[in-house]
Design a protein around this motif. Structure first.
Motif, short mmCIF file in Angstrom:
data_model
loop_
_atom_site.label_atom_id
_atom_site.label_comp_id
_atom_site.label_asym_id
_atom_site.label_seq_id
_atom_site.Cartn_x
_atom_site.Cartn_y
_atom_site.Cartn_z
N ALA A 35 0.82 -1.21 0.00
CA ALA A 35 0.00 0.00 0.00
C ALA A 35 0.85 1.26 0.00
CB ALA A 35 -0.93 -0.01 1.21
N ASP A 36 2.10 1.12 0.44
CA ASP A 36 3.04 2.24 0.40
C ASP A 36 3.74 2.35 -0.95
OD1 ASP A 36 2.52 3.15 2.90
OD2 ASP A 36 4.29 2.26 3.86
N GLY A 37 3.33 1.48 -1.89
CA GLY A 37 3.90 1.55 -3.23
C GLY A 37 5.22 0.84 -3.38
N ILE A 38 5.54 -0.08 -2.46
CA ILE A 38 6.82 -0.80 -2.53
C ILE A 38 6.57 -2.20 -3.07
CG2 ILE A 38 8.77 -1.68 -1.17
CD1 ILE A 38 8.20 0.55 0.85
N ASP A 39 7.25 -2.52 -4.18
CA ASP A 39 7.14 -3.86 -4.77
C ASP A 39 8.06 -4.82 -4.01
OD1 ASP A 39 5.34 -3.03 -6.70
OD2 ASP A 39 6.95 -2.40 -8.06
N GLY A 40 7.81 -6.10 -4.18
CA GLY A 40 8.67 -7.10 -3.58
C GLY A 40 8.15 -7.56 -2.24
N PRO A 41 8.77 -8.60 -1.71
CA PRO A 41 8.28 -9.18 -0.46
C PRO A 41 8.64 -8.32 0.75
CG PRO A 41 10.31 -10.27 -1.11
CD PRO A 41 9.95 -9.32 -2.23
N LEU A 42 7.95 -8.58 1.85
CA LEU A 42 8.31 -7.99 3.14
C LEU A 42 9.68 -8.51 3.53
CD1 LEU A 42 6.97 -6.38 5.63
CD2 LEU A 42 6.65 -8.69 6.60
N GLU A 43 10.58 -7.61 3.89
CA GLU A 43 11.93 -7.98 4.27
C GLU A 43 12.13 -7.84 5.78
OE1 GLU A 43 13.98 -9.36 2.34
OE2 GLU A 43 13.32 -8.84 0.31
N PRO A 44 13.19 -8.46 6.31
CA PRO A 44 13.42 -8.36 7.76
C PRO A 44 13.54 -6.93 8.28
CG PRO A 44 14.77 -10.12 6.83
CD PRO A 44 14.15 -9.40 5.68
N TRP A 45 14.09 -6.01 7.46
CA TRP A 45 14.23 -4.63 7.91
C TRP A 45 12.92 -3.85 7.80
CZ3 TRP A 45 17.26 -7.02 4.24
CH2 TRP A 45 16.91 -6.80 2.90
N ASP A 46 11.89 -4.52 7.28
CA ASP A 46 10.56 -3.90 7.22
C ASP A 46 9.68 -4.30 8.40
OD1 ASP A 46 10.97 -2.69 4.65
OD2 ASP A 46 10.61 -4.64 3.71
N TRP A 47 9.95 -5.45 9.01
CA TRP A 47 9.01 -6.01 9.97
C TRP A 47 8.76 -5.06 11.13
CZ3 TRP A 47 6.87 -11.18 9.76
CH2 TRP A 47 5.95 -11.44 10.79
N TRP A 48 9.81 -4.59 11.77
CA TRP A 48 9.64 -3.72 12.95
C TRP A 48 8.84 -2.47 12.59
CZ3 TRP A 48 14.11 -6.74 13.02
CH2 TRP A 48 14.40 -7.37 14.23
N PHE A 49 9.13 -1.91 11.42
CA PHE A 49 8.49 -0.66 11.01
C PHE A 49 6.99 -0.83 10.83
CE2 PHE A 49 7.16 2.29 7.60
CZ PHE A 49 7.48 3.50 8.20
N TYR A 50 6.60 -1.85 10.05
CA TYR A 50 5.17 -2.05 9.80
C TYR A 50 4.45 -2.67 11.00
CZ TYR A 50 5.88 -0.46 5.08
OH TYR A 50 6.17 0.33 3.99
N ALA A 51 5.18 -3.47 11.78
CA ALA A 51 4.56 -4.01 13.00
C ALA A 51 4.25 -2.89 13.99
CB ALA A 51 5.47 -5.04 13.64
N GLU A 52 5.13 -1.89 14.06
CA GLU A 52 4.88 -0.76 14.95
C GLU A 52 3.69 0.06 14.46
OE1 GLU A 52 5.00 1.91 18.01
OE2 GLU A 52 6.00 -0.03 17.85
N ARG A 53 3.61 0.27 13.15
CA ARG A 53 2.48 1.02 12.59
C ARG A 53 1.17 0.26 12.84
NH1 ARG A 53 2.33 2.55 6.26
NH2 ARG A 53 4.19 3.77 6.85
N ARG A 54 1.21 -1.05 12.64
CA ARG A 54 0.00 -1.85 12.85
C ARG A 54 -0.39 -1.87 14.33
NH1 ARG A 54 -0.65 -8.35 12.53
NH2 ARG A 54 -2.92 -8.45 12.33
N ARG A 55 0.59 -1.94 15.20
CA ARG A 55 0.29 -1.92 16.62
C ARG A 55 -0.45 -0.63 17.00
NH1 ARG A 55 4.29 -1.71 21.83
NH2 ARG A 55 5.16 0.04 20.67
#
Length: 670
Positions: free
Chosen positions: A321-341
């Motif tokens: 939804a942020d316009g980023i192609d490709g799979p979720l990467e390890p350096w993405d998890w904390w960022f999106y998990a915090e936003r979802r929290r």
């Protein structure tokens, strides 16, 4: 002149006089202490008297007082405030100490006396505690190789010496990688970072004299950076540096060291008659066998992986939804998990953190100990090894119980992680001895210092270990405090974390750093509701590490540990966007020494018990139920290793627990 480390310390409670000790004192003090210990051991081994419990087992318990003073002081500062001189001393001390203790454990005359007392045990009028100490002493000497002869005996000494060298090298390589890497940030690189992270990276830059804010590999800085930074490129750079510790090539690379350690451990186990190191190591733990450990870990792995995969799908949709192609990467998890929290629980870490002031959380941990066990804490003004350290006298009903030292802030001279150690352990023989206990953490500095909720849990965790040391009430130091089975030692620490979750504790101590107001009820409810958020991720990263550790040791030592690690993770179908909590090159629990080798599972083994143990309080009169608190102290905190761990737990709870309470507590089961 008498070396200050070996003199009588005319200090409050005989705390080491750190202001009078220099690095130049350690090496000569160690030589004298080693010689004194050798003389003591020779007197025991070569005695013309018939072996008895008093002249053999108790004499061993009383030996080495000088050595304890030197090593208790040195290793406290070496891990928490290292410098080039102390690192060099560690490299010199490790093989020397390994050789010293290998010589003692292979002393045939000494072992013959121990064996004679052991063989006569049924005819001796020993207390239960003395019988336990005798059994453990005999078993420890056998497991150390005392019954080996000739070439096998000589080879065991070589293995121990080499393992000591390798463990020290592994630790120092990891410290060097953590100390030497940093990422300088310009003002334009600070997107998304809340004020507490900005303050932390600026403080880190000042400490490193970098001329500006920096991200370091301290967990208290890098995790918040990964949570909040909107710069995906910088998150990637930071994450890769963090996970590459010990695997950067050159003189600090730990991969070959890990391979050699595993090979030597296998040989050590084989010399003692075991098929592999896991069988050797687990024999004395509650788990007993690799199969029991694997069964526990896999019972947790499948539901955790299922939850993690479900969470990963949601986070990847956010990424797209942020316009980023490709799979979720390890350096993405904390960022999106915090936003979802924040979306799910209306919870913003930046909003929560001002309520978790370090000083208030220290007060909270003390207050809980006071309500549960009647302990009181009074600040002490004494010289310590670093200006960041603080000390308290611990009393109960006016009687001195212990000295507690807290060293809370991250710095370049301190190895990563958090730990509890005793500069002096509790004992009554050969004379009354009260403990001096240290908690070491790596929290980011600030004015005031603010903690994440996870940081606060770490503080309570380590203080649980400290209580295990402080409330110890046994006769012999060898079974004092945390001298228990490795998969039991985490029970008191993990159990104490539960008191941070008690609403009345948070109401009283989670007060805003600026306004002083208590945390609003709605925010408190959200904090507690979010306690199991992201638990699939946390469980997967931990269990993956524990299973890799087990597979390293349950079978032939792998020639290439990195390949073995990859094979284990592939077999588990490890989620792509989650890394091991501790990958092999920086798995200090397993490779800095034998403590958690083939034993990293023990945190989860203990968690099975801690979830069940806290339920006992809830089933009784609540978290501060006086009868349950008294039972906890009587059967677990005061007893050290004087009784088998399973028996201690059953004495407290009436039975052994199952895995259900753990899964429910982690939100992985209904």
């Amino acid at each position: 002149m008498t070396n200050v480390l070996l003199s009588d310390w005319d200090t409050p409670f005989q705390i080491a006089p750190f202001d009078a000790i220099s690095d130049d004192d350690f090496a000569p003090a160690l030589e004298i202490a080693l010689d004194n210990h050798k003389t003591e051991i020779a007197a025991i081994a070569d005695s013309a008297e018939a072996p008895t419990f008093a002249n053999t087992i108790e004499a061993l318990e009383a030996s080495g007082e000088d050595l304890d003073k030197v090593l208790g002081t040195f290793f406290s500062v070496a891990g928490a405030d290292s410098n080039p001189a102390r690192e060099e001393l560690q490299r010199a001390f490790s093989p020397k100490l390994a050789a010293h203790f290998a010589e003692i454990s292979s002393n045939k005359a000494l072992f013959a006396r121990i064996a004679a007392v052991w063989n006569a045990r049924d005819t001796l009028d020993l207390t239960d505690e003395q019988q336990r100490v005798l059994m453990l002493t005999h078993r420890n000497y056998v497991r150390a190789g005392a019954a080996l002869d000739g070439a096998d005996d000589a080879r065991m000494k070589e293995i121990k010496g080499r393992l000591a060298e390798l463990g020290t090298a592994f630790t120092q390589n990891l410290l060097a990688d953590e100390r030497d890497w940093s990422m300088t940030l310009d003002e334009g690189d600070m997107g998304g970072l809340p004020p507490f992270v900005v303050d932390a990276v600026r403080a880190a830059g000042e400490e490193k004299e970098a001329g500006g804010p920096v991200v370091t590999l301290s967990r208290s800085i890098i995790v918040p950076f990964l949570q909040f930074s909107t710069r995906r490129d910088l998150r990637k750079k930071a994450y890769r540096a963090w996970t590459a510790r010990g695997a950067n090539g050159g003189k600090t690379d730990n991969r070959e060291i890990a391979a050699e350690i595993l090979k030597l451990r296998e040989e050590r186990a084989n010399l003692l008659g075991y098929d592999n190191f896991a069988n050797f190591k687990l024999e004395t733990e509650m788990a007993k066998t690799p199969e029991a450990v694997r069964d526990l870990l896999m019972a947790v792995w499948e539901p955790a992986k299922g939850q993690a995969n479900a969470d990963a799908w949601v986070l990847e949709q956010m990424l797209k939804a942020d316009g980023i192609d490709g799979p979720l990467e390890p350096w993405d998890w904390w960022f999106y998990a915090e936003r979802r929290r924040k979306e799910l629980h209306d919870l913003d870490e930046a909003e929560v953190k001002p309520y978790f002031q370090l000083d208030r959380m220290i007060e909270a941990s003390f207050d809980c100990a006071s309500r549960l066990f009647g302990l009181e804490f009074k600040s002490l003004d004494v010289p310590l090894y670093h200006p960041d350290c603080r000390a308290w006298e611990v009393t109960r009903a006016g009687t001195h119980v212990a000295v507690f030292i807290g060293d809370y802030f991250a710095r370049g001279s301190k190895r990563s992680g958090a730990w509890c150690s005793a500069m002096r352990a509790q004992a009554k023989f050969p004379e009354q001895q009260t403990p001096i206990v240290i908690n070491v953490c790596n929290f980011a500095k600030g004015d005031p210092a603010l903690l994440s909720y996870d940081d606060a849990r770490t503080l309570f965790h380590e203080f649980g270990h400290a209580l295990h040391q402080m409330l110890s009430d046994v006769t012999y130091e060898s079974i004092s405090g945390t001298s228990v089975a490795r998969d039991f030692v985490e029970l008191p620490s993990q159990l104490y974390e539960h008191w941070l979750e008690v609403p009345q504790v948070l109401h009283a101590f989670a007060t805003h750093a600026e306004t002083g107001e208590a945390m609003p009820q709605a925010l408190l409810d959200n904090v507690l509701a979010a306690a199991t958020y992201n638990m699939g991720f946390q469980t997967v990263e931990y269990v993956a590490s524990a299973l890799v550790d087990l597979e390293f040791h349950d079978g032939p030592a792998p020639a290439d540990p990195m390949q073995k690690q990859a094979e284990v993770l592939e077999g588990l179908e490890m989620p792509h966007a989650i890394g091991m909590r501790h990958a092999t090159p920086h798995f200090a629990h397993v490779f800095s020494g034998d403590g958690y080798s083939s034993g990293y599972y023990s945190y989860m083994w203990s968690e099975v018990m801690d979830a069940d143990a806290f339920a006992a309080f809830e089933e009784a009169g609540g978290p501060f139920d006086p009868e349950k608190a008294a039972a906890l102290e009587e059967h677990i905190l005061s007893t050290g290793g004087s009784v088998d761990a399973a028996e201690l737990y059953k004495a407290f709870r009436g039975r052994l627990p199952g895995v259900d309470a753990l899964l429910k507590g982690r939100g992985l089961a209904a």
